[in-house]
Enzyme design. Sequence first.
Site, PDB file in Angstrom:
ATOM      1  N   ASP A  48      -7.357  -1.968   3.179  1.00  0.00           N
ATOM      2  CA  ASP A  48      -6.385  -3.043   2.924  1.00  0.00           C
ATOM      3  C   ASP A  48      -6.866  -4.403   3.433  1.00  0.00           C
ATOM      4  OD1 ASP A  48      -4.511  -1.256   1.781  1.00  0.00           O
ATOM      5  OD2 ASP A  48      -3.927  -0.615   3.796  1.00  0.00           O
ATOM      6  N   LYS A  57      -9.132  -4.046  -3.378  1.00  0.00           N
ATOM      7  CA  LYS A  57      -7.687  -4.220  -3.616  1.00  0.00           C
ATOM      8  C   LYS A  57      -7.318  -5.700  -3.750  1.00  0.00           C
ATOM      9  CE  LYS A  57      -5.669  -0.144  -1.307  1.00  0.00           C
ATOM     10  NZ  LYS A  57      -4.582   0.240  -0.372  1.00  0.00           N
ATOM     11  N   ASP A  82      -1.985  -0.643   5.934  1.00  0.00           N
ATOM     12  CA  ASP A  82      -2.195   0.120   7.177  1.00  0.00           C
ATOM     13  C   ASP A  82      -3.647   0.397   7.538  1.00  0.00           C
ATOM     14  OD1 ASP A  82      -2.512   2.156   5.066  1.00  0.00           O
ATOM     15  OD2 ASP A  82      -2.618   3.542   6.745  1.00  0.00           O
ATOM     16  N   ASP A 124      -0.214   5.063   1.081  1.00  0.00           N
ATOM     17  CA  ASP A 124      -0.363   6.024   2.186  1.00  0.00           C
ATOM     18  C   ASP A 124      -0.479   5.356   3.551  1.00  0.00           C
ATOM     19  OD1 ASP A 124      -0.140   8.484   0.856  1.00  0.00           O
ATOM     20  OD2 ASP A 124      -2.114   8.176  -0.023  1.00  0.00           O
ATOM     21  N   ASP A 128       0.850  -1.181   0.000  1.00  0.00           N
ATOM     22  CA  ASP A 128       0.000   0.000   0.000  1.00  0.00           C
ATOM     23  C   ASP A 128       0.902   1.253   0.000  1.00  0.00           C
ATOM     24  OD1 ASP A 128      -2.433   1.574   0.732  1.00  0.00           O
ATOM     25  OD2 ASP A 128      -1.360   1.812   2.631  1.00  0.00           O
TER      26      ASP A 128
HETATM   27  O1  LIG Z   1      -6.034   7.115  -1.229  1.00  0.00           O
HETATM   28  C1  LIG Z   1      -6.100   6.982   0.013  1.00  0.00           C
HETATM   29  O2  LIG Z   1      -6.978   7.526   0.704  1.00  0.00           O
HETATM   30  C2  LIG Z   1      -5.138   6.099   0.712  1.00  0.00           C
HETATM   31  O3  LIG Z   1      -4.234   5.535  -0.200  1.00  0.00           O
HETATM   32  P1  LIG Z   1      -3.555   4.127   0.129  1.00  0.00           P
HETATM   33  O4  LIG Z   1      -4.540   3.085  -0.268  1.00  0.00           O
HETATM   34  O5  LIG Z   1      -2.315   4.125  -0.707  1.00  0.00           O
HETATM   35  O6  LIG Z   1      -3.253   4.125   1.585  1.00  0.00           O
HETATM   36 MG   LIG Z   2      -2.870   3.144   3.300  1.00  0.00          MG
END
Ligand SMILES: O=C(O)COP(=O)(O)O
Ligand SMILES: [Mg+2]
Length: 223
Positions: free
Chosen positions: A175, A148, A171, A9, A7
Amino acid sequence: MRAIAVDIDGTITDSSRKLCISALRALRGAERKGIPVIIVTGNVLCFAMAASVLIGTSGDVVAENGGVIYSDGGIRVLGDIEKAETAYNHLREIHPVRKVQFSDLRLSEVAITREIPVQAIREALEGFDVEVYDTGFAVHLTDPEVNKGSSLKLVAESMGIEMSDVMAIGDSENDIEFLERAGFSVAVANADPELREMADYVTAREYGDGVREAIHKFAGVDI
Ligand SMILES: O=C(O)COP(=O)(O)O
Ligand SMILES: [Mg+2]
């Protein structure tokens, strides 16, 4: 393990979305060892592709929480943005919601800023055909037909890799399906309690330092 799916963020970036150097080094170390890295994110595809190029990942890419993939050299839109737009238009009548930056580039879902409590959004959208994800960075209205995990499976198959050979690292609540489907799942220390609960391994360290820890421990990458 034949691939690492990661992932963006809150996993390879810190709480202010800055890329962690520790994660960058670990991901490059995995690639050097012949383990491809697959980016699996809620961000728009062009952002994810730029991250892939700058980090140096050779795997395909899952964007928009599975709604869009870059696989076999082509872009595929798998999520139905109409479902998200219908829900968003309803939400706008009830709450002063705003879309996040780069929303014009979204092809399969709507992402809104976190000003309104997610519980209020969930209540307002009861009965609508969308999944609501609070990633800690944005609230996403996503076609429930995609996530995902299902999109990572498509991407891994096209790379000739079994899901049982994939280590997934994440995180937050977007996910969950992604970690569920992978052969081995890792939650970074800062992850949502629900994700930490279901992961095979929870790192001692947060964000990119946790990613480095997992890649060192389970992929044998010396960093
Ligand atoms: O787009 C988001 O809100 C979070 O992105 P991520 O899935 O990479 O954590
Ligand atoms: Mg994330």
